[in-house]
Write an enzyme that holds these catalytic residues in place. Structure first.
Site, PDB file in Angstrom:
ATOM      1  N   GLU A 173       0.811  -1.213   0.000  1.00 29.38           N
ATOM      2  CA  GLU A 173       0.000   0.000   0.000  1.00 29.38           C
ATOM      3  C   GLU A 173       0.850   1.272   0.000  1.00 29.38           C
ATOM      4  OE1 GLU A 173      -2.962   0.235  -0.726  1.00 29.38           O
ATOM      5  OE2 GLU A 173      -3.494  -1.870  -0.596  1.00 29.38           O
TER       6      GLU A 173
ATOM      7  N   LEU B  50      11.523   5.243  -7.670  1.00 27.50           N
ATOM      8  CA  LEU B  50      10.070   5.149  -7.465  1.00 27.50           C
ATOM      9  C   LEU B  50       9.436   6.509  -7.180  1.00 27.50           C
ATOM     10  CD1 LEU B  50       7.820   3.108  -7.481  1.00 27.50           C
ATOM     11  CD2 LEU B  50       8.204   2.679  -5.071  1.00 27.50           C
TER      12      LEU B  50
ATOM     13  N   TYR C 283       8.649  10.147  -4.696  1.00 27.56           N
ATOM     14  CA  TYR C 283       8.056  10.444  -3.378  1.00 27.56           C
ATOM     15  C   TYR C 283       8.845   9.739  -2.279  1.00 27.56           C
ATOM     16  CZ  TYR C 283       3.959  12.683  -5.430  1.00 27.56           C
ATOM     17  OH  TYR C 283       3.125  13.530  -6.090  1.00 27.56           O
TER      18      TYR C 283
ATOM     19  N   TYR D  77      -6.654   6.702   3.486  1.00 30.47           N
ATOM     20  CA  TYR D  77      -6.780   5.636   2.491  1.00 30.47           C
ATOM     21  C   TYR D  77      -6.062   4.364   2.940  1.00 30.47           C
ATOM     22  CZ  TYR D  77      -5.616   2.423  -1.051  1.00 30.47           C
ATOM     23  OH  TYR D  77      -5.438   1.234  -1.680  1.00 30.47           O
TER      24      TYR D  77
ATOM     25  N   ASP E 104      -9.807   6.304  -2.765  1.00 28.20           N
ATOM     26  CA  ASP E 104      -8.640   6.660  -3.579  1.00 28.20           C
ATOM     27  C   ASP E 104      -9.131   7.272  -4.892  1.00 28.20           C
ATOM     28  OD1 ASP E 104      -9.608   4.500  -4.991  1.00 28.20           O
ATOM     29  OD2 ASP E 104      -7.614   3.803  -5.554  1.00 28.20           O
TER      30      ASP E 104
ATOM     31  N   CYS F  47     -13.897   1.804 -15.463  1.00 29.86           N
ATOM     32  CA  CYS F  47     -14.238   3.222 -15.311  1.00 29.86           C
ATOM     33  C   CYS F  47     -12.953   4.039 -15.223  1.00 29.86           C
ATOM     34  CB  CYS F  47     -15.105   3.405 -14.068  1.00 29.86           C
ATOM     35  SG  CYS F  47     -16.020   4.961 -14.021  1.00 29.86           S
TER      36      CYS F  47
ATOM     37  N   CYS G 151     -19.792  -1.960 -19.307  1.00 32.60           N
ATOM     38  CA  CYS G 151     -20.027  -1.591 -17.912  1.00 32.60           C
ATOM     39  C   CYS G 151     -21.397  -2.061 -17.448  1.00 32.60           C
ATOM     40  CB  CYS G 151     -19.922  -0.074 -17.744  1.00 32.60           C
ATOM     41  SG  CYS G 151     -20.340   0.469 -16.075  1.00 32.60           S
TER      42      CYS G 151
ATOM     43  N   CYS H 208     -25.993   4.597 -14.635  1.00 31.16           N
ATOM     44  CA  CYS H 208     -24.906   5.530 -14.349  1.00 31.16           C
ATOM     45  C   CYS H 208     -25.286   6.945 -14.745  1.00 31.16           C
ATOM     46  CB  CYS H 208     -23.646   5.097 -15.095  1.00 31.16           C
ATOM     47  SG  CYS H 208     -22.280   6.278 -14.955  1.00 31.16           S
TER      48      CYS H 208
END
Length: 359
Positions: A38, A81, A83, A121, A139, A193, A203, A209
């Site tokens: 995560e 990667l 960050y 999150y 998210d 989506c 979908c 929707c």
DNA sequence: AAATCGGGGGA
DNA sequence: TCCCCAGATTT
């Protein structure tokens, strides 16, 4: 009963029956590994993060292994990667788990949220995936799916929007199937989506929707802010003295904190070698015998908030420099690969044409 | 609430 | 080019 909310949840779980994306951490129940995945996947595409997840599992099989590692080593594993504070927070949290929690991963939403680098999150993701606790994830996928299906036009990057979507997401979550539902809605957002050109033809929510019915797909979700990009021009001085080269660890409040780089001179445009030699480092090169000087091509890197052009200027020194501020370290050239560098320096170091030419 | 923190990929 | 990605922290 048969509310639109119940319809959404049941249809989503029905759609998810066969797992859409077979990801290595989906069948995982070890909270430490789930946490790793995560953190790695924050603002990162699954395909970009996959190799790093495998690398961290291999190099740090347990939270104790991660806690015992050095920060520089963790950053080296994170190199490329982005960050990078994620890596430092990950390491700090691992040490906290080992020293304060006896090495046992926190098992409640409240305690998981206390870990550095874990926000709303990630706490919901770990709590639901590892412990089946009923917390809905929120998210980019969830914002997009919900704003389209329910036709919500509140900007998602405001406090009001976050509150509204969080309430809705939690209402939709089936408490007894938190893990499966959370994975389902994120897979749905990633494979059907999508942000651009969503696959509305396949979908299952098409007829219900809001965005599809009202032709608002390209228009939702709404963001309020726009980003501004700044241009920067870096002159890296590669100063070779014998078998050694100078490095500097970035500590200022800026990009690439705690990564290593060559001595840097920043200007408002790319300058030529002579100008940099004369201006850089406040005359530090003065009185030093320089036998060779040359420059690399200009490397460019576009980031979210800035565009960086970097040129590497090469000098062979006969005398050691006077480092007044003790900012630089000397290392053997062959040990360069042990240090964590920004992408743009990694590019330069791995540019075969230049590399072979210089060593 | 706004600013920052990276790098990669799709259109 | 611009936007977005299994967001979080700092100011």
């Amino acid at each position: 009963m048969g509310t639109i909310h119940d319809f959404f949840t049941s249809q989503l779980l029905e759609w998810y029956k066969p797992t859409q994306r077979p990801l290595p951490w989906k069948s995982e129940k070890n909270p430490y590994y789930i946490w790793l995945s995560e953190i790695i996947l924050q603002q990162t595409r699954v395909e970009q993060g996959r190799a790093y997840y495998e690398k961290f599992k291999k190099n740090y099989p347990t939270v104790q292994d991660l806690a015992n590692a050095g920060e520089d080593q963790v950053l080296k594993n994170w190199q490329g990667l982005g960050y990078y504070s994620r890596a430092r927070n990950l390491h700090q949290a691992a040490k906290y788990i080992v020293s304060d929690l006896g090495g046992k991963f926190p098992a409640t939403h409240e305690d998981i949220l206390k870990l550095k680098g874990v926000g709303e999150y990630t706490a919901a993701a770990i709590a639901s995936f590892a412990y089946d606790l009923p917390f809905a994830v929120l998210d980019g996928n969830v914002f997009r799916v919900l704003s389209r299906f329910f036709g919500i036009k509140t900007p998602i990057d405001t406090g009001e929007g976050k509150k509204e979507f969080k309430k809705l997401a939690q209402k939709l979550l089936p408490p007894l199937e938190a893990a499966r539902y959370n994975q389902a809605i994120m897979d749905f957002g990633a494979t059907i989506c999508m942000p651009k050109k969503p696959k509305c033809v396949s979908c299952p929510f098409r007829s219900e929707c809001s965005a599809f019915i009202n032709k608002n797909i390209t228009f939702l979700p709404i963001k309020a802010k726009k980003t501004f990009k700044k241009e920067r021009f870096f002159h890296y001085l590669r100063l070779n003295i014998g078998d050694f080269v100078y490095l500097h660890k970035r500590s200022e409040k800026d990009i690439w904190q705690h990564l290593y780089e060559f001595p840097l001179y920043e200007a408002d445009r790319i300058l030529d070698v002579e100008t940099v030699k004369n201006k850089a480092f406040d005359g530090l090169l003065e009185g030093v015998n320089i036998v060779i000087k040359r420059q690399s091509k200009v490397y460019k890197q576009v980031l979210s908030h800035q565009k960086i052009s970097a040129i590497f200027m090469e000098f062979e020194l006969l005398d050691a420099l006077v480092d007044r501020n003790n900012n630089w370290i000397q290392i053997k050239k062959e040990r360069l690969k042990e240090y964590a560098f920004p992408k743009i320096i990694d590019l330069y170091l791995n540019d075969n044409s230049l590399y072979l030419n210089l060593f």
